[in-house]
Design a protein around this motif. Structure first.
Motif, PDB file in Angstrom:
ATOM      1  N   VAL A  60       0.882  -1.169   0.000  1.00 23.69           N
ATOM      2  CA  VAL A  60       0.000   0.000   0.000  1.00 23.69           C
ATOM      3  C   VAL A  60       0.917   1.216   0.000  1.00 23.69           C
ATOM      4  O   VAL A  60       1.529   1.532   1.022  1.00 23.69           O
ATOM      5  CB  VAL A  60      -0.917   0.047   1.241  1.00 23.69           C
ATOM      6  N   ASN A  61       1.064   1.857  -1.129  1.00 27.49           N
ATOM      7  CA  ASN A  61       1.975   3.001  -1.210  1.00 27.49           C
ATOM      8  C   ASN A  61       1.285   4.267  -0.706  1.00 27.49           C
ATOM      9  O   ASN A  61       0.808   5.104  -1.480  1.00 27.49           O
ATOM     10  CB  ASN A  61       2.459   3.208  -2.651  1.00 27.49           C
ATOM     11  N   GLN A  62       1.221   4.401   0.614  1.00 26.21           N
ATOM     12  CA  GLN A  62       0.640   5.611   1.190  1.00 26.21           C
ATOM     13  C   GLN A  62       1.565   6.799   0.891  1.00 26.21           C
ATOM     14  O   GLN A  62       2.766   6.730   1.088  1.00 26.21           O
ATOM     15  CB  GLN A  62       0.465   5.434   2.699  1.00 26.21           C
ATOM     16  N   LYS A  63       0.984   7.856   0.431  1.00 25.93           N
ATOM     17  CA  LYS A  63       1.750   9.011  -0.045  1.00 25.93           C
ATOM     18  C   LYS A  63       2.540   9.668   1.083  1.00 25.93           C
ATOM     19  O   LYS A  63       2.011   9.928   2.166  1.00 25.93           O
ATOM     20  CB  LYS A  63       0.790  10.027  -0.668  1.00 25.93           C
ATOM     21  N   TYR A  64       3.827   9.955   0.783  1.00 22.96           N
ATOM     22  CA  TYR A  64       4.694  10.687   1.710  1.00 22.96           C
ATOM     23  C   TYR A  64       5.405  11.770   0.898  1.00 22.96           C
ATOM     24  O   TYR A  64       6.152  11.463  -0.037  1.00 22.96           O
ATOM     25  CB  TYR A  64       5.704   9.736   2.351  1.00 22.96           C
ATOM     26  N   ASP A  65       5.167  13.018   1.240  1.00 21.03           N
ATOM     27  CA  ASP A  65       5.686  14.134   0.437  1.00 21.03           C
ATOM     28  C   ASP A  65       6.285  15.210   1.325  1.00 21.03           C
ATOM     29  O   ASP A  65       5.761  16.326   1.422  1.00 21.03           O
ATOM     30  CB  ASP A  65       4.557  14.716  -0.428  1.00 21.03           C
ATOM     31  N   PRO A  66       7.408  14.914   1.994  1.00 19.39           N
ATOM     32  CA  PRO A  66       7.994  15.900   2.903  1.00 19.39           C
ATOM     33  C   PRO A  66       8.573  17.118   2.186  1.00 19.39           C
ATOM     34  O   PRO A  66       8.775  18.179   2.812  1.00 19.39           O
ATOM     35  CB  PRO A  66       9.103  15.100   3.605  1.00 19.39           C
ATOM     36  N   ASP A  67       8.843  17.002   0.878  1.00 19.60           N
ATOM     37  CA  ASP A  67       9.429  18.110   0.121  1.00 19.60           C
ATOM     38  C   ASP A  67       8.366  18.953  -0.590  1.00 19.60           C
ATOM     39  O   ASP A  67       8.710  19.873  -1.352  1.00 19.60           O
ATOM     40  CB  ASP A  67      10.424  17.562  -0.909  1.00 19.60           C
ATOM     41  N   ASN A  68       7.082  18.623  -0.361  1.00 22.75           N
ATOM     42  CA  ASN A  68       5.964  19.372  -0.976  1.00 22.75           C
ATOM     43  C   ASN A  68       6.109  19.472  -2.495  1.00 22.75           C
ATOM     44  O   ASN A  68       5.931  20.547  -3.089  1.00 22.75           O
ATOM     45  CB  ASN A  68       5.857  20.771  -0.349  1.00 22.75           C
ATOM     46  N   LEU A  69       6.406  18.350  -3.114  1.00 28.48           N
ATOM     47  CA  LEU A  69       6.566  18.317  -4.571  1.00 28.48           C
ATOM     48  C   LEU A  69       5.227  18.229  -5.294  1.00 28.48           C
ATOM     49  O   LEU A  69       5.084  18.734  -6.408  1.00 28.48           O
ATOM     50  CB  LEU A  69       7.441  17.121  -4.970  1.00 28.48           C
ATOM     51  N   ASP A  70       4.234  17.616  -4.664  1.00 27.10           N
ATOM     52  CA  ASP A  70       2.962  17.363  -5.321  1.00 27.10           C
ATOM     53  C   ASP A  70       2.013  18.548  -5.132  1.00 27.10           C
ATOM     54  O   ASP A  70       0.985  18.451  -4.449  1.00 27.10           O
ATOM     55  CB  ASP A  70       2.339  16.076  -4.779  1.00 27.10           C
ATOM     56  N   VAL A  71       2.332  19.666  -5.766  1.00 28.46           N
ATOM     57  CA  VAL A  71       1.549  20.894  -5.567  1.00 28.46           C
ATOM     58  C   VAL A  71       0.158  20.784  -6.180  1.00 28.46           C
ATOM     59  O   VAL A  71      -0.763  21.509  -5.776  1.00 28.46           O
ATOM     60  CB  VAL A  71       2.297  22.108  -6.154  1.00 28.46           C
ATOM     61  N   ASN A  72      -0.018  19.891  -7.128  1.00 25.53           N
ATOM     62  CA  ASN A  72      -1.326  19.738  -7.786  1.00 25.53           C
ATOM     63  C   ASN A  72      -2.112  18.528  -7.268  1.00 25.53           C
ATOM     64  O   ASN A  72      -3.117  18.137  -7.862  1.00 25.53           O
ATOM     65  CB  ASN A  72      -1.145  19.617  -9.303  1.00 25.53           C
ATOM     66  N   ASN A  73      -1.646  17.956  -6.176  1.00 28.60           N
ATOM     67  CA  ASN A  73      -2.335  16.808  -5.555  1.00 28.60           C
ATOM     68  C   ASN A  73      -2.596  15.665  -6.536  1.00 28.60           C
ATOM     69  O   ASN A  73      -3.706  15.150  -6.657  1.00 28.60           O
ATOM     70  CB  ASN A  73      -3.654  17.259  -4.924  1.00 28.60           C
ATOM     71  N   THR A  74      -1.557  15.255  -7.226  1.00 28.40           N
ATOM     72  CA  THR A  74      -1.674  14.143  -8.177  1.00 28.40           C
ATOM     73  C   THR A  74      -1.491  12.787  -7.505  1.00 28.40           C
ATOM     74  O   THR A  74      -1.653  11.758  -8.155  1.00 28.40           O
ATOM     75  CB  THR A  74      -0.618  14.273  -9.276  1.00 28.40           C
ATOM     76  N   GLU A  75      -1.103  12.800  -6.230  1.00 28.82           N
ATOM     77  CA  GLU A  75      -0.810  11.588  -5.452  1.00 28.82           C
ATOM     78  C   GLU A  75       0.501  10.938  -5.862  1.00 28.82           C
ATOM     79  O   GLU A  75       0.868   9.873  -5.365  1.00 28.82           O
ATOM     80  CB  GLU A  75      -1.949  10.565  -5.546  1.00 28.82           C
ATOM     81  N   CYS A  76       1.216  11.537  -6.809  1.00 30.21           N
ATOM     82  CA  CYS A  76       2.544  11.044  -7.229  1.00 30.21           C
ATOM     83  C   CYS A  76       2.506   9.601  -7.715  1.00 30.21           C
ATOM     84  O   CYS A  76       3.508   8.887  -7.651  1.00 30.21           O
ATOM     85  CB  CYS A  76       3.567  11.158  -6.097  1.00 30.21           C
ATOM     86  N   GLY A  77       1.344   9.152  -8.159  1.00 32.58           N
ATOM     87  CA  GLY A  77       1.238   7.779  -8.643  1.00 32.58           C
ATOM     88  C   GLY A  77       1.161   6.730  -7.555  1.00 32.58           C
ATOM     89  O   GLY A  77       1.357   5.543  -7.815  1.00 32.58           O
ATOM     90  N   THR A  78       0.871   7.154  -6.319  1.00 35.59           N
ATOM     91  CA  THR A  78       0.832   6.188  -5.213  1.00 35.59           C
ATOM     92  C   THR A  78      -0.526   5.515  -5.070  1.00 35.59           C
ATOM     93  O   THR A  78      -0.629   4.469  -4.428  1.00 35.59           O
ATOM     94  CB  THR A  78       1.166   6.878  -3.875  1.00 35.59           C
ATOM     95  N   ASP A  79      -1.568   6.125  -5.637  1.00 38.61           N
ATOM     96  CA  ASP A  79      -2.908   5.584  -5.423  1.00 38.61           C
ATOM     97  C   ASP A  79      -3.125   4.326  -6.265  1.00 38.61           C
ATOM     98  O   ASP A  79      -2.690   4.233  -7.404  1.00 38.61           O
ATOM     99  CB  ASP A  79      -3.978   6.622  -5.761  1.00 38.61           C
ATOM    100  N   SER A  80      -3.786   3.346  -5.661  1.00 35.71           N
ATOM    101  CA  SER A  80      -4.115   2.100  -6.345  1.00 35.71           C
ATOM    102  C   SER A  80      -5.437   1.581  -5.800  1.00 35.71           C
ATOM    103  O   SER A  80      -5.638   1.536  -4.583  1.00 35.71           O
ATOM    104  CB  SER A  80      -3.019   1.055  -6.136  1.00 35.71           C
ATOM    105  N   GLN A  81      -6.331   1.204  -6.691  1.00 32.75           N
ATOM    106  CA  GLN A  81      -7.641   0.720  -6.268  1.00 32.75           C
ATOM    107  C   GLN A  81      -7.580  -0.698  -5.708  1.00 32.75           C
ATOM    108  O   GLN A  81      -8.480  -1.130  -4.995  1.00 32.75           O
ATOM    109  CB  GLN A  81      -8.622   0.776  -7.450  1.00 32.75           C
ATOM    110  N   VAL A  82      -6.543  -1.425  -6.068  1.00 29.03           N
ATOM    111  CA  VAL A  82      -6.352  -2.799  -5.584  1.00 29.03           C
ATOM    112  C   VAL A  82      -4.992  -2.872  -4.915  1.00 29.03           C
ATOM    113  O   VAL A  82      -3.960  -2.617  -5.540  1.00 29.03           O
ATOM    114  CB  VAL A  82      -6.428  -3.823  -6.744  1.00 29.03           C
ATOM    115  N   ASN A  83      -4.975  -3.178  -3.627  1.00 27.87           N
ATOM    116  CA  ASN A  83      -3.717  -3.185  -2.896  1.00 27.87           C
ATOM    117  C   ASN A  83      -3.777  -4.199  -1.754  1.00 27.87           C
ATOM    118  O   ASN A  83      -4.727  -4.994  -1.659  1.00 27.87           O
ATOM    119  CB  ASN A  83      -3.401  -1.780  -2.367  1.00 27.87           C
TER     120      ASN A  83
END
Length: 314
Positions: A60-83
């Motif tokens: 389960v790739n829970q999003k971790y963004d300590p550098d605040n890179l995901d300014v547009n809330n794209t989830e950085c590709g971490t979201d998955s419907q099946v995990n």
């Protein structure tokens, strides 16, 4: 799958086996004989048989963004419907109710049980529960559970954060693991030594949740799993802080990873036992009888080795 491969391909026509070893994985033996061996099965079908259908079940790739890179809330590709969480829930609900007088339900229960053993173990590994947002090849992406978080060992060899934890700081290598899972006496002795070293009292003093009774309440599995994943996330975050990207791992960090890995293995064992106690408390879970005897299996394996030697000298 490994059982069917060996039984049907070797017993009937060795040529049917094909070049399954092309991916670099070792072909498994006919059947699992220890819990540790059964736990490896989902990785075997992924690497050795190249079955990618179940890849997302392992994490389960829970999003971790300590550098605040995901300014547009794209989830950085971490979201998955099946995990790992969705599949744990599916098996938890379906295995006990699968028995309707159908033999196929027995197969499904064994399939699901092997996967649950593996999935619940995966969630104890810090980098199976987190994906860090990073810039990768010029684009916003994630580190794939530490696989892209590249590091160097003290000897200069290249590793990554995920593999560092998978291998227990490279102190439980593949040869060691293969030896441990080979027979019941070795497996049981290894487990007993770990439990002697890492007691429940010690785990509680380290701040772990040792309410194993809660793990047996499978109707509340999502809340229980989140506690386990939060623990893993804390260890992943500390790893990031200890070893920045492309840095060299010091011996103190290797010792820390080894110690924490031992704690997670023992803790995971207690939790796994409690979970299955709850899952099968009201289910008549039958043992799967092997259609061939142990001696017949040995003969198959012996013939397979002879066939390989003939091919090597042909």
């Amino acid at each position: 799958m490994s059982y069917l491969d060996v039984t049907y391909n070797d017993a009937h026509n060795d040529e049917l086996v094909g070049d399954f070893g092309a991916s670099g994985a070792e072909r498994p033996e006919a059947a699992s004989r220890t819990l540790a061996d059964a736990a490896r099965w989902p990785d075997i079908i992924k690497s050795f048989y190249n079955v990618k259908l179940f890849d997302t079940w392992h994490y389960v790739n829970q999003k971790y963004d300590p550098d605040n890179l995901d300014v547009n809330n794209t989830e950085c590709g971490t979201d998955s419907q099946v995990n790992a969480v969705t599949q744990t829930g599916a098996f938890t609900q379906q295995i006990p109710s699968a028995y309707q007088g159908r033999e196929t339900a027995h197969w499904f229960a064994h399939f699901g049980t092997n996967y649950l053993i593996h999935i619940l173990g995966d969630l104890m590994q810090p980098y199976h529960t987190m994906g860090r947002c990073i810039m990768y090849e010029g684009e916003l992406s994630q580190d794939l559970g530490g696989n892209r978080w590249t590091l160097k060992m003290p000897d200069g060899s290249s590793v990554n954060a995920h593999a560092l934890w998978d291998s227990v700081a490279y102190r439980w290598g593949s040869e060691f693991q293969s030896e441990v899972v080979k027979t019941d006496p070795q497996y049981e002795a290894f487990g007993a030594s770990l439990m002697d070293e890492i007691s429940v009292e010690f785990l509680e003093n380290e701040g772990y949740n040792v309410d194993f009774e809660a793990a047996s309440n499978v109707t509340n599995f999502e809340e229980v799993l989140q506690i386990w994943m939060d623990e893993s996330n804390e260890l992943a975050v500390e790893t990031y802080e200890r070893v920045p990207l492309d840095s060299t791992i010091d011996e103190d960090t290797l010792d820390w990873v080894e110690q924490k890995s031992k704690e997670r293995v023992v803790l995971g064992g207690y939790r796994l036992a409690a979970y299955f106690d709850g899952l099968f408390s009201e289910t008549n879970f039958p043992a799967l009888e092997d259609p061939i005897t142990r001696e017949e299996r040995r003969n198959i394996m012996r013939q397979r080795r002879l066939n390989r030697k003939r091919q090597q000298h042909a």
